[in-house]
Write a protein that holds these residues in place. Sequence first.
Motif, PDB file in Angstrom:
ATOM      1  N   LYS A 108     -23.785   5.118   4.301  1.00  0.00           N
ATOM      2  CA  LYS A 108     -24.233   5.909   3.386  1.00  0.00           C
ATOM      3  C   LYS A 108     -24.048   6.042   2.076  1.00  0.00           C
ATOM      4  O   LYS A 108     -24.616   6.577   1.192  1.00  0.00           O
ATOM      5  CB  LYS A 108     -24.277   7.431   4.048  1.00  0.00           C
ATOM      6  CG  LYS A 108     -24.983   7.903   5.386  1.00  0.00           C
ATOM      7  CD  LYS A 108     -25.029   9.257   5.655  1.00  0.00           C
ATOM      8  CE  LYS A 108     -25.369   9.503   7.027  1.00  0.00           C
ATOM      9  NZ  LYS A 108     -24.839  10.789   7.525  1.00  0.00           N
ATOM     10  N   LYS A 140     -23.730   5.119  -1.742  1.00  0.00           N
ATOM     11  CA  LYS A 140     -24.793   4.577  -2.655  1.00  0.00           C
ATOM     12  C   LYS A 140     -24.966   3.164  -2.826  1.00  0.00           C
ATOM     13  O   LYS A 140     -25.760   2.500  -2.726  1.00  0.00           O
ATOM     14  CB  LYS A 140     -24.767   5.435  -4.052  1.00  0.00           C
ATOM     15  CG  LYS A 140     -25.578   6.459  -4.131  1.00  0.00           C
ATOM     16  CD  LYS A 140     -25.241   7.087  -5.531  1.00  0.00           C
ATOM     17  CE  LYS A 140     -24.867   8.637  -5.569  1.00  0.00           C
ATOM     18  NZ  LYS A 140     -23.508   8.907  -5.983  1.00  0.00           N
ATOM     19  N   LYS A 141     -23.585   2.678  -3.068  1.00  0.00           N
ATOM     20  CA  LYS A 141     -23.453   1.234  -2.960  1.00  0.00           C
ATOM     21  C   LYS A 141     -22.611   0.525  -1.963  1.00  0.00           C
ATOM     22  O   LYS A 141     -21.448   1.320  -1.711  1.00  0.00           O
ATOM     23  CB  LYS A 141     -22.912   0.750  -4.399  1.00  0.00           C
ATOM     24  CG  LYS A 141     -23.829   0.951  -5.589  1.00  0.00           C
ATOM     25  CD  LYS A 141     -23.449   0.353  -6.697  1.00  0.00           C
ATOM     26  CE  LYS A 141     -24.425   0.560  -7.869  1.00  0.00           C
ATOM     27  NZ  LYS A 141     -23.293   0.767  -9.300  1.00  0.00           N
TER      28      LYS A 141
END
Length: 358
Positions: free
Chosen positions: A30, A32-33
């Motif tokens: 989950k 973002k990166k």
Amino acid sequence: QEIIVQTDTKSYPVLLGNGASTQLPIILEKFKKKPSQILIITDDSVANLYLADIKAQLKGWENVHSFVFANGEKAKSFENYYAIQSYALEKGLDRQSAVLALGGGVVGDIAGFVASTFMRGIPFIQIPTTILAHDSAVGGKVAINHPLGKNMIGSFYQPEAVLYDVNYLKTLPKEEVRSGFAEVIKHGLIWDRNFFNWIISEIKSLDDLTMDRLLVCLENGVKIKAEVVADDEKETGQRAILNFGHTLGHALEAAYGYGKISHGDGVALGILAATRISEKLYPELRLLDELLGYWKHIGFPTTIDKSVSPLELLDWMKKDKKTKQNHIHMVLIQEIGKVNLQSVPDDVIIETLNEFYV
Ligand code: NAD
Ligand code: ZN
């Protein structure tokens, strides 16, 4: 069980229960990166028990490194902090890397501080393995010690998630159960009379701390911590109440020598002293005798070791971060569930400390 911690800078879940650590891959997905590298930070005792388990959760991930140090409070040192940073640089961690803090409060505090400062901050996940860490892993205070004082170098830095797998708690030695239980009682005393009453009626000794009861303790403790921190992430006001018992507790840890007394035992004794001072201010409180009786059942210390003098302790207490213009500020208790921060004169402290020697 999922408890959300909501602060000004971040909102994140505390997953509490059997097998919570199996959520690790899902939490990492989950991000973002996707993390380029993962650094697991832990101590030798925890590594022997659970490092393989965590690595197994990460199969399929490349670039998983682990840094293992000798367990104990002494590990929260600048030298250890520097060693971890060096390791991270040598392994080529970058801004997209993530840190996993696998262990008790010592690991969480130093790993969190490493994460907060490595390349100005990379994400980290708390995987607490002690009862005490229901407190330390939530709220985003991360720090190392200095020879001149506990937690003197640190920052406020929230994790991405807290994975609290209660399976891991089964191997805790009794002294560590007791140490963590001190923070559970603290949460009851400062915030919730019903919870405190439940504790003392259900848990007469540490043997009564079954998994069911422990889960109640942790759930309530985490919720109280989350509630207090939500309104005051950076401790400009009410968050200070979480310091109940800690002004003397930290002084004892430093004066005895880091690691000589557990954090929880120090806090437990600190709660007694703060309660005694409170009774001088609020005579209707009448709590100390009850606590003293309960402390004996649990096995907390109730007296200060003769090797440290009241004056020495006063000096350490003055180094506390709540001290203002050389005046010690302590969290005092007015009634169960109601505490506040107050300036306490030196002579009252000395007089009270003197009552705790045999
Ligand atoms: P710790 O991390 O040293 O753990 C205690 C001992 O238990 C260690 O020897 C460890 O190796 C061992 N251990 C850990 N998990 C185990 C397991 N599952 N089975 C068997 N052994 C295990 O200490 P702690 O009591 O968890 O944390 C104390 C620290 O937390 C102190 O430095 C204190 O200042 C800090 N703290 C921080 C906050 C905060 O808000 N950041 C709050 C409270 C306390
Ligand atoms: Zn504490």
